[in-house]
Design a protein around this motif. Sequence first.
Motif, PDB file in Angstrom:
ATOM      1  N   ILE A  39       0.830  -1.211   0.000  1.00 13.63           N
ATOM      2  CA  ILE A  39       0.000   0.000   0.000  1.00 13.63           C
ATOM      3  C   ILE A  39       0.862   1.257   0.000  1.00 13.63           C
ATOM      4  O   ILE A  39       0.561   2.231  -0.701  1.00 13.63           O
ATOM      5  N   SER A  40       1.946   1.266   0.779  1.00 14.80           N
ATOM      6  CA  SER A  40       2.771   2.480   0.848  1.00 14.80           C
ATOM      7  C   SER A  40       3.454   2.757  -0.487  1.00 14.80           C
ATOM      8  O   SER A  40       3.542   3.906  -0.926  1.00 14.80           O
ATOM      9  N   ARG A  41       3.918   1.723  -1.146  1.00 15.00           N
ATOM     10  CA  ARG A  41       4.560   1.911  -2.441  1.00 15.00           C
ATOM     11  C   ARG A  41       3.550   2.338  -3.500  1.00 15.00           C
ATOM     12  O   ARG A  41       3.883   3.065  -4.425  1.00 15.00           O
TER      13      ARG A  41
ATOM     14  N   VAL B  43       4.828   6.495  -3.009  1.00 13.21           N
ATOM     15  CA  VAL B  43       6.104   6.524  -3.719  1.00 13.21           C
ATOM     16  C   VAL B  43       5.936   6.947  -5.175  1.00 13.21           C
ATOM     17  O   VAL B  43       6.896   7.013  -5.932  1.00 13.21           O
ATOM     18  N   GLY B  44       4.696   7.242  -5.580  1.00 14.51           N
ATOM     19  CA  GLY B  44       4.461   7.697  -6.943  1.00 14.51           C
ATOM     20  C   GLY B  44       4.447   6.586  -7.973  1.00 14.51           C
ATOM     21  O   GLY B  44       4.741   6.826  -9.147  1.00 14.51           O
ATOM     22  N   LEU B  45       4.096   5.364  -7.528  1.00  8.61           N
ATOM     23  CA  LEU B  45       4.073   4.223  -8.439  1.00  8.61           C
ATOM     24  C   LEU B  45       2.657   3.735  -8.688  1.00  8.61           C
ATOM     25  O   LEU B  45       1.750   3.967  -7.892  1.00  8.61           O
TER      26      LEU B  45
ATOM     27  N   GLY C 283      15.965  -1.391   2.289  1.00  4.83           N
ATOM     28  CA  GLY C 283      15.026  -0.869   1.310  1.00  4.83           C
ATOM     29  C   GLY C 283      14.087  -1.914   0.761  1.00  4.83           C
ATOM     30  O   GLY C 283      13.450  -1.695  -0.269  1.00  4.83           O
ATOM     31  N   THR C 284      13.965  -3.059   1.438  1.00  3.18           N
ATOM     32  CA  THR C 284      13.088  -4.138   0.986  1.00  3.18           C
ATOM     33  C   THR C 284      12.035  -4.442   2.041  1.00  3.18           C
ATOM     34  O   THR C 284      12.195  -4.131   3.218  1.00  3.18           O
TER      35      THR C 284
ATOM     36  N   VAL D 236       4.900   1.251 -12.851  1.00  5.76           N
ATOM     37  CA  VAL D 236       5.144   2.413 -13.701  1.00  5.76           C
ATOM     38  C   VAL D 236       4.836   3.663 -12.886  1.00  5.76           C
ATOM     39  O   VAL D 236       4.311   3.585 -11.771  1.00  5.76           O
ATOM     40  N   VAL D 237       5.140   4.820 -13.457  1.00  6.76           N
ATOM     41  CA  VAL D 237       4.877   6.066 -12.749  1.00  6.76           C
ATOM     42  C   VAL D 237       3.372   6.292 -12.629  1.00  6.76           C
ATOM     43  O   VAL D 237       2.598   5.935 -13.530  1.00  6.76           O
TER      44      VAL D 237
END
Length: 344
Positions: A113-115, A119-121, A158-159, A235-236
Amino acid sequence: MHKLGLFLALMPLILSLNACSGRSRGNTTSKLDTIKSRGKLICGVSGQLPGFSFVKANGEYAGLDVDVCRAIAAAIFDDPKKVEFRNLNAKERFTAVQTGEVDILSRNTTWTISRDTSVGLEFAPVVFYDGQGIMVRKNSNIKKLEDLKGKSICTQTGTTNEQNLADQMRQRGINYKPLVFEDVNTTFTTYEQGRCQAVTSDRSQLVSRRSTLPKPDDHSVLDLVISKEPLAPAVVNGDSKWFDVVKWTIYGLINAEELGVNSQNVTQLANGSNPEIKRLLGTEGDLGKGVGLTNDFVSRIIKHVGNYSEMYDRNLGKNSDLKLERGPNKLWNQGGILYAPPFR
């Protein structure tokens, strides 16, 4: 001036601004347009994970994540070779998408959810359902998490693996010593050298990296799964046109397997009598047009790359060195959870 008079006086300006705004929205360039103009897809991968993305002795990239990008290139250009691969570590991968350095991240990345929101993904459909595991030496007598009390465990920063391990150990009240590294090679080299008693990552990655150790049979992946790890390309955020291409490329791979369409029979079935297959392969209807591609874009994909099962078998499954069982990555009607919306 009277309010009505002021409104009428400003009306030409208002209409002009609205027209400009409309033109601006209409001229917004999608990543898809940029890729077509450039003539190639730029794909961010790991490059260091056999089965998913790695460089063979002849210099060619191979793996499931690599084939996802080749499938997209086939859909756009009818040529799976029109891809440039860029190796990214876990820490820099998201920035590469945000800044436009890569068009797509196809790098064994867990959808969270956070990503997805911070994170703009934008995550495409899952291409591999995985779970986090732990690898140890067989002579260590480590069989469960509790046996790791006071021991060192290697993982990557970062994982989700780093966070999941901390959550599980805290929940069980188990003290341990995390050894955290940015580079995946450093992580597994440290484990190989015996500086940590265990290493944790996605189970598929552990099996993959075990195959590269000097004595693979001296190591085992414990029979436990401590997390859900749905691995998906990203993707963005905010570019629905480009997102649709990636999304329906993956759905095309899955639907092709379900309908029995593969690289060997795709031409024959495209001209057959099954209307569902004909829509999928573009010989009936114009579904590709709505995606911004040719109507036969799935036919292009299957011709060059194969369907999902062909990709899985050669990279991870029965035709690969890893011989991973498909498990949850089987089709929904074969006991798995792989499922795609219909082409209709």
